[in-house]
Design a protein around this motif. Structure first.
Motif, PDB file in Angstrom:
ATOM      1  N   LEU A 127      43.501  51.900  50.241  1.00  0.00           N
ATOM      2  CA  LEU A 127      42.575  52.429  51.538  1.00  0.00           C
ATOM      3  C   LEU A 127      43.580  52.937  52.745  1.00  0.00           C
ATOM      4  CD1 LEU A 127      39.055  50.152  51.516  1.00  0.00           C
ATOM      5  CD2 LEU A 127      39.929  52.325  50.312  1.00  0.00           C
ATOM      6  N   ARG A 128      44.173  53.715  52.453  1.00  0.00           N
ATOM      7  CA  ARG A 128      45.338  54.139  53.701  1.00  0.00           C
ATOM      8  C   ARG A 128      44.861  55.510  53.996  1.00  0.00           C
ATOM      9  NH1 ARG A 128      50.218  50.978  53.678  1.00  0.00           N
ATOM     10  NH2 ARG A 128      49.905  49.434  52.125  1.00  0.00           N
ATOM     11  N   LEU A 129      45.073  55.589  55.601  1.00  0.00           N
ATOM     12  CA  LEU A 129      44.868  56.841  56.136  1.00  0.00           C
ATOM     13  C   LEU A 129      45.190  58.248  55.452  1.00  0.00           C
ATOM     14  CD1 LEU A 129      43.314  57.586  58.721  1.00  0.00           C
ATOM     15  CD2 LEU A 129      45.414  57.652  59.867  1.00  0.00           C
ATOM     16  N   GLU A 130      46.442  58.179  54.816  1.00  0.00           N
ATOM     17  CA  GLU A 130      47.290  59.359  54.032  1.00  0.00           C
ATOM     18  C   GLU A 130      46.050  59.650  52.977  1.00  0.00           C
ATOM     19  OE1 GLU A 130      48.856  56.594  54.775  1.00  0.00           O
ATOM     20  OE2 GLU A 130      50.073  55.838  53.364  1.00  0.00           O
ATOM     21  N   ASN A 131      45.270  58.800  52.329  1.00  0.00           N
ATOM     22  CA  ASN A 131      44.295  59.100  51.383  1.00  0.00           C
ATOM     23  C   ASN A 131      43.065  59.399  51.431  1.00  0.00           C
ATOM     24  OD1 ASN A 131      46.659  58.308  49.755  1.00  0.00           O
ATOM     25  ND2 ASN A 131      46.027  56.056  49.561  1.00  0.00           N
ATOM     26  N   VAL A 132      42.886  59.725  52.720  1.00  0.00           N
ATOM     27  CA  VAL A 132      41.397  59.920  53.109  1.00  0.00           C
ATOM     28  C   VAL A 132      40.749  61.052  52.470  1.00  0.00           C
ATOM     29  CG1 VAL A 132      41.134  59.043  55.431  1.00  0.00           C
ATOM     30  CG2 VAL A 132      41.927  61.525  55.080  1.00  0.00           C
ATOM     31  N   ASP A 133      41.443  62.056  51.704  1.00  0.00           N
ATOM     32  CA  ASP A 133      40.974  63.403  51.225  1.00  0.00           C
ATOM     33  C   ASP A 133      40.371  62.570  49.788  1.00  0.00           C
ATOM     34  OD1 ASP A 133      41.384  64.913  53.271  1.00  0.00           O
ATOM     35  OD2 ASP A 133      43.344  65.914  52.253  1.00  0.00           O
ATOM     36  N   GLN A 134      41.100  62.035  49.246  1.00  0.00           N
ATOM     37  CA  GLN A 134      40.946  61.180  47.938  1.00  0.00           C
ATOM     38  C   GLN A 134      39.643  60.573  48.150  1.00  0.00           C
ATOM     39  OE1 GLN A 134      44.041  58.743  46.788  1.00  0.00           O
ATOM     40  NE2 GLN A 134      44.085  59.640  44.652  1.00  0.00           N
ATOM     41  N   LEU A 135      39.691  59.566  49.159  1.00  0.00           N
ATOM     42  CA  LEU A 135      38.629  58.737  49.239  1.00  0.00           C
ATOM     43  C   LEU A 135      37.421  59.293  49.666  1.00  0.00           C
ATOM     44  CD1 LEU A 135      40.662  56.198  51.602  1.00  0.00           C
ATOM     45  CD2 LEU A 135      40.121  55.792  49.065  1.00  0.00           C
ATOM     46  N   THR A 136      37.379  60.423  50.431  1.00  0.00           N
ATOM     47  CA  THR A 136      36.238  61.309  50.593  1.00  0.00           C
ATOM     48  C   THR A 136      35.773  61.949  49.322  1.00  0.00           C
ATOM     49  OG1 THR A 136      37.135  61.505  53.039  1.00  0.00           O
ATOM     50  CG2 THR A 136      35.339  63.306  52.049  1.00  0.00           C
ATOM     51  N   ASP A 137      36.324  62.479  48.554  1.00  0.00           N
ATOM     52  CA  ASP A 137      36.120  62.909  47.215  1.00  0.00           C
ATOM     53  C   ASP A 137      35.415  61.911  46.440  1.00  0.00           C
ATOM     54  OD1 ASP A 137      37.146  65.373  47.975  1.00  0.00           O
ATOM     55  OD2 ASP A 137      39.015  65.328  46.810  1.00  0.00           O
ATOM     56  N   PHE A 138      35.948  60.885  46.162  1.00  0.00           N
ATOM     57  CA  PHE A 138      35.265  59.786  45.652  1.00  0.00           C
ATOM     58  C   PHE A 138      33.967  59.377  46.060  1.00  0.00           C
ATOM     59  CE2 PHE A 138      35.010  55.180  44.760  1.00  0.00           C
ATOM     60  CZ  PHE A 138      34.427  55.219  43.571  1.00  0.00           C
ATOM     61  N   THR A 139      33.962  58.784  47.390  1.00  0.00           N
ATOM     62  CA  THR A 139      32.805  58.381  47.855  1.00  0.00           C
ATOM     63  C   THR A 139      31.628  59.380  47.800  1.00  0.00           C
ATOM     64  OG1 THR A 139      33.682  58.786  49.904  1.00  0.00           O
ATOM     65  CG2 THR A 139      33.685  56.636  49.233  1.00  0.00           C
ATOM     66  N   TRP A 140      32.003  60.735  48.163  1.00  0.00           N
ATOM     67  CA  TRP A 140      31.126  61.789  48.036  1.00  0.00           C
ATOM     68  C   TRP A 140      30.292  61.903  46.857  1.00  0.00           C
ATOM     69  CZ3 TRP A 140      28.510  63.925  51.884  1.00  0.00           C
ATOM     70  CH2 TRP A 140      27.686  65.003  51.734  1.00  0.00           C
ATOM     71  N   ALA A 141      31.124  61.920  45.617  1.00  0.00           N
ATOM     72  CA  ALA A 141      30.779  62.114  44.282  1.00  0.00           C
ATOM     73  C   ALA A 141      30.011  60.718  44.096  1.00  0.00           C
ATOM     74  CB  ALA A 141      31.776  61.770  43.337  1.00  0.00           C
ATOM     75  N   VAL A 142      30.040  59.527  44.540  1.00  0.00           N
ATOM     76  CA  VAL A 142      29.222  58.393  44.402  1.00  0.00           C
ATOM     77  C   VAL A 142      28.112  58.705  45.011  1.00  0.00           C
ATOM     78  CG1 VAL A 142      28.898  55.872  45.012  1.00  0.00           C
ATOM     79  CG2 VAL A 142      31.090  56.823  44.129  1.00  0.00           C
ATOM     80  N   ARG A 143      27.979  59.188  46.250  1.00  0.00           N
ATOM     81  CA  ARG A 143      26.756  59.535  46.970  1.00  0.00           C
ATOM     82  C   ARG A 143      25.824  60.368  46.162  1.00  0.00           C
ATOM     83  NH1 ARG A 143      25.319  61.993  53.118  1.00  0.00           N
ATOM     84  NH2 ARG A 143      22.903  62.350  52.062  1.00  0.00           N
ATOM     85  N   ASN A 144      26.645  61.583  45.642  1.00  0.00           N
ATOM     86  CA  ASN A 144      25.729  62.539  44.804  1.00  0.00           C
ATOM     87  C   ASN A 144      24.930  61.754  43.667  1.00  0.00           C
ATOM     88  OD1 ASN A 144      25.834  64.533  46.689  1.00  0.00           O
ATOM     89  ND2 ASN A 144      27.811  65.392  45.940  1.00  0.00           N
ATOM     90  N   ALA A 145      25.837  60.925  42.828  1.00  0.00           N
ATOM     91  CA  ALA A 145      25.627  60.353  41.706  1.00  0.00           C
ATOM     92  C   ALA A 145      24.378  59.507  42.102  1.00  0.00           C
ATOM     93  CB  ALA A 145      26.835  59.493  41.212  1.00  0.00           C
ATOM     94  N   LEU A 146      24.558  58.456  43.042  1.00  0.00           N
ATOM     95  CA  LEU A 146      23.286  57.837  43.372  1.00  0.00           C
ATOM     96  C   LEU A 146      22.123  58.733  43.734  1.00  0.00           C
ATOM     97  CD1 LEU A 146      24.948  55.563  45.997  1.00  0.00           C
ATOM     98  CD2 LEU A 146      24.334  54.901  43.830  1.00  0.00           C
ATOM     99  N   THR A 147      22.208  59.681  44.315  1.00  0.00           N
ATOM    100  CA  THR A 147      20.994  60.567  44.574  1.00  0.00           C
ATOM    101  C   THR A 147      20.224  61.137  43.237  1.00  0.00           C
ATOM    102  OG1 THR A 147      21.850  61.614  46.590  1.00  0.00           O
ATOM    103  CG2 THR A 147      20.054  62.597  45.540  1.00  0.00           C
ATOM    104  N   SER A 148      21.349  61.652  42.133  1.00  0.00           N
ATOM    105  CA  SER A 148      20.695  62.167  40.862  1.00  0.00           C
ATOM    106  C   SER A 148      20.291  60.952  40.001  1.00  0.00           C
ATOM    107  CB  SER A 148      22.169  62.599  40.097  1.00  0.00           C
ATOM    108  OG  SER A 148      22.609  63.430  40.666  1.00  0.00           O
TER     109      SER A 148
END
Ligand code: PYC
Length: 333
Positions: free
Chosen positions: A196-217
């Motif tokens: 969890l570091r600032l330089e990884n926000v793109d990766q963190l965003t991709d992962f958490t967005w995928a989690v959010r979509n998976a929860l909805t599905s």
């Protein structure tokens, strides 16, 4: 060579054309709380009436939603800003009522935003250090203004709804997390492979967005089938003075620059449920920028009442101009 713009003698600003006189002017005050921006709307909006806050929120949502986007989205704002529409309260003893909104819609509660509202009201001279109450669509929040820049908010009750929910996230496999309410719905994940570091926000965003979509599905929701629209990752803190570090993805896909007040409330409700935090004990939640919210809970019967302390700073006093002939008057996106 002089242009043909005419200037007033008094202040050398261009004199207004008749069209400019009809521009709608919305007065806002910007601040940030632990790095996360809040834009308080002070005046110039539509008349939402004087009824209950829930009715006024409904009127804003159904009749004036274009102004939410106009105020927050580009070209006047950005995806990151949380809006706080300051309104007269409809219950006694409240300093103000507030409707929180972002680039995606409306938020029930917002912890960093409430701290920002308190510091903004202090900047305006509307409140002084001491105890205050602020009305939100999900209930009344008690605010202690500790100094002109620091406030402690007592949130509405927080609770864990599901422990160890399992969801299959395409490309990442099975992910386990708790579903908890802290004024918004959160999915809280401890076990993940990310730093969890600032330089990884793109990766963190991709992962958490995928989690959010998976929860909805998978139709994994909060109570009453409410959508889980905040995803929160945890790790050990970088600063040993703190208890934990987090990354929070907000509903409109922006990440919270602060440690997230409602997310910290949801986290503390889970810690209480697991017997890992005692009432009155301090929980120092470090966010992705390294800024910290200090949290505590008190029990009211079986209810977990979280409080969060953080600092905010005012950054701008502005007047937004809304030109009905501007093709991007209602924001981009
Ligand atoms: O501090 O509660 C919070 C919050 C929610 C979304 C962004 N910040």
């Amino acid at each position: 060579r002089m242009s043909n713009t005419s200037f007033s003698h008094q202040d050398c600003r261009p004199a207004m054309t008749p069209a400019q006189h009809s521009l709608q002017k919305i007065v806002v005050l910007d601040s940030h709380t632990a790095g996360e921006p809040t834009r308080c709307v002070l005046s110039g909006g539509p008349d939402l009436g004087a009824g209950p806050l829930a009715k006024r929120l409904e009127r804003l949502r159904t009749e004036h939603d274009h102004l939410r986007r106009a105020i927050l989205c580009e070209p006047r704002g950005s995806d990151v800003i949380v809006g706080a529409w300051i309104l007269p309260p409809d219950t006694p003893d409240c300093a103000a009522a507030v409707i929180f909104f972002n680039n995606a819609g409306y938020l029930g509660m917002c912890g960093h935003g409430t701290i920002g509202v308190a510091v903004t009201l202090a900047h305006l001279g509307r409140i002084t250090p001491g105890a205050h109450r602020i009305q939100t669509p999900v209930g009344i929040v008690r605010v202690q203004l500790d100094s002109p820049n620091t406030a402690t908010i007592e949130n509405i009750p927080a609770y864990r709804h599901i422990a160890n929910a399992r969801v299959h996230v395409p490309q990442f496999g099975e992910i386990i997390g708790d579903v908890a309410w802290g004024g918004n719905w959160f999915f809280l994940i401890k076990d993940h492979p990310f730093d969890l570091r600032l330089e990884n926000v793109d990766q963190l965003t991709d992962f958490t967005w995928a989690v959010r979509n998976a929860l909805t599905s998978a139709e994994i929701t909060g109570a009453n089938r409410a959508e889980i629209d905040h995803i929160e990752l945890f790790s050990d803190p970088l600063d040993p003075a703190n208890h934990s570090r987090n990354f929070v993805l907000c509903p409109g896909k922006a990440y919270d620059r602060s440690p997230c007040g409602t997310g910290t409330s949801a986290k503390m409700a889970c810690l209480i449920a697991d017997g890992k935090l005692a009432p009155g004990e301090t929980w120092r939640q470090e966010g992705i920028l390294g800024t910290v919210f200090e949290g505590r809970v008190r029990m009211e019967g079986k209810q977990v009442i979280p409080s969060i302390t953080g600092s905010a700073f005012v950054t701008a006093e502005s007047t937004l101009l809304y030109d009905p002939t501007d093709p991007f008057r209602d924001g981009i996106g």
